[in-house]
Write a protein that holds these residues in place. Structure first.
Motif, short mmCIF file in Angstrom:
data_model
loop_
_atom_site.label_atom_id
_atom_site.label_comp_id
_atom_site.label_asym_id
_atom_site.label_seq_id
_atom_site.Cartn_x
_atom_site.Cartn_y
_atom_site.Cartn_z
N MET A 98 0.83 -1.20 0.00
CA MET A 98 0.00 0.00 0.00
C MET A 98 0.87 1.26 0.00
N TYR A 99 2.01 1.19 0.68
CA TYR A 99 2.95 2.32 0.68
C TYR A 99 3.50 2.53 -0.74
N VAL A 100 3.82 1.43 -1.42
CA VAL A 100 4.31 1.54 -2.80
C VAL A 100 3.24 2.20 -3.66
N GLU A 101 1.99 1.76 -3.52
CA GLU A 101 0.90 2.34 -4.30
C GLU A 101 0.79 3.84 -4.02
N ASP A 102 0.84 4.22 -2.76
CA ASP A 102 0.67 5.63 -2.37
C ASP A 102 1.87 6.50 -2.76
N HIS A 103 3.03 5.90 -2.98
CA HIS A 103 4.25 6.66 -3.30
C HIS A 103 4.85 6.20 -4.63
N LEU A 104 4.00 5.71 -5.52
CA LEU A 104 4.48 5.13 -6.78
C LEU A 104 5.28 6.12 -7.62
N ASP A 105 4.92 7.39 -7.54
CA ASP A 105 5.65 8.40 -8.32
C ASP A 105 7.11 8.53 -7.87
N GLU A 106 7.42 8.10 -6.64
CA GLU A 106 8.78 8.18 -6.12
C GLU A 106 9.59 6.92 -6.38
N ALA A 107 8.91 5.83 -6.73
CA ALA A 107 9.60 4.55 -6.95
C ALA A 107 10.56 4.65 -8.13
N GLY A 108 11.73 4.09 -7.95
CA GLY A 108 12.76 4.12 -8.98
C GLY A 108 13.86 5.12 -8.68
N GLY A 109 13.62 6.02 -7.73
CA GLY A 109 14.64 6.98 -7.31
C GLY A 109 15.25 6.51 -6.00
N ALA A 110 15.28 7.41 -5.01
CA ALA A 110 15.79 7.03 -3.70
C ALA A 110 14.89 5.97 -3.06
N PHE A 111 13.59 6.03 -3.39
CA PHE A 111 12.64 5.01 -2.92
C PHE A 111 12.61 3.89 -3.95
N LEU A 112 12.95 2.70 -3.52
CA LEU A 112 13.03 1.51 -4.38
C LEU A 112 13.90 1.77 -5.62
N PRO A 113 15.20 1.99 -5.38
CA PRO A 113 16.12 2.27 -6.50
C PRO A 113 16.02 1.21 -7.59
N GLY A 114 16.01 1.68 -8.83
CA GLY A 114 15.89 0.77 -9.96
C GLY A 114 14.53 0.12 -10.07
N SER A 115 13.56 0.63 -9.29
CA SER A 115 12.20 0.08 -9.24
C SER A 115 12.18 -1.37 -8.77
N HIS A 116 13.20 -1.76 -8.02
CA HIS A 116 13.28 -3.13 -7.49
C HIS A 116 12.53 -3.17 -6.16
N TRP A 117 11.57 -4.09 -6.06
CA TRP A 117 10.73 -4.22 -4.86
C TRP A 117 10.89 -5.62 -4.28
N CYS A 118 11.20 -5.68 -2.99
CA CYS A 118 11.39 -6.96 -2.31
C CYS A 118 10.70 -6.93 -0.95
N PRO A 119 9.38 -7.01 -0.90
CA PRO A 119 8.69 -6.96 0.39
C PRO A 119 9.08 -8.15 1.27
N TRP A 120 9.80 -7.85 2.35
CA TRP A 120 10.35 -8.88 3.23
C TRP A 120 9.27 -9.77 3.83
N ASP A 121 8.09 -9.20 4.09
CA ASP A 121 7.04 -9.99 4.74
C ASP A 121 6.05 -10.58 3.74
N SER A 122 6.41 -10.56 2.45
CA SER A 122 5.51 -11.15 1.44
C SER A 122 5.45 -12.65 1.62
N LYS A 123 4.24 -13.18 1.41
CA LYS A 123 4.04 -14.62 1.53
C LYS A 123 2.98 -15.04 0.52
#
Length: 116
Positions: free
Chosen positions: A85-110
């Motif tokens: 949900m944080y990624v969705e709410d801050h998607l415009d920032e993804a790929g910069g300092a937030f989630l560099p390279g647009s790489h997402w690895c949610p540690w608690d994903s199951k």
């Protein structure tokens, strides 16, 4: 390359919300099925590269994971961890300092289920 197979994953930090991924690689599909069966207990968390575009199979989100980049991990660096949900709410920032390279690895994903 195999027919696409979709799986849902959840995060305790976003109760009641599922994120749908699509896998096209036969070995990754088999790995996901081993996670769901309980056979795979180490590399169980999802990671991949974000594409900032909605997919019909994941309509609740304005982004999806590029199927060719999706894999599973045991541990990852902190800079790629985030709540869906944080990624969705801050998607415009993804790929910069937030989630560099647009790489997402949610540690608690199951993975929760195979989507039929």
């Amino acid at each position: 390359m195999s027919n696409p197979v979709r799986f849902a994953f959840t995060q305790p930090s976003s109760p009641g919300v599922e994120f749908i991924i699509e896998l096209t690689d036969e070995s990754r599909i088999a790995h996901a099925r081993r996670i769901l069966s309980g056979e795979e207990t180490m590399e169980i968390h999802v990671h991949g590269r974000i594409i900032k575009r909605t997919q019909p199979y994941n309509p609740k989100f304005s982004f999806h994971l590029d199927p060719s980049t999706i894999a599973f991990f045991t541990m990852a660096i902190e800079v790629c961890d985030a709540n869906m949900m944080y990624v969705e709410d801050h998607l415009d920032e993804a790929g910069g300092a937030f989630l560099p390279g647009s790489h997402w690895c949610p540690w608690d994903s199951k993975l929760s289920r195979e989507v039929k």
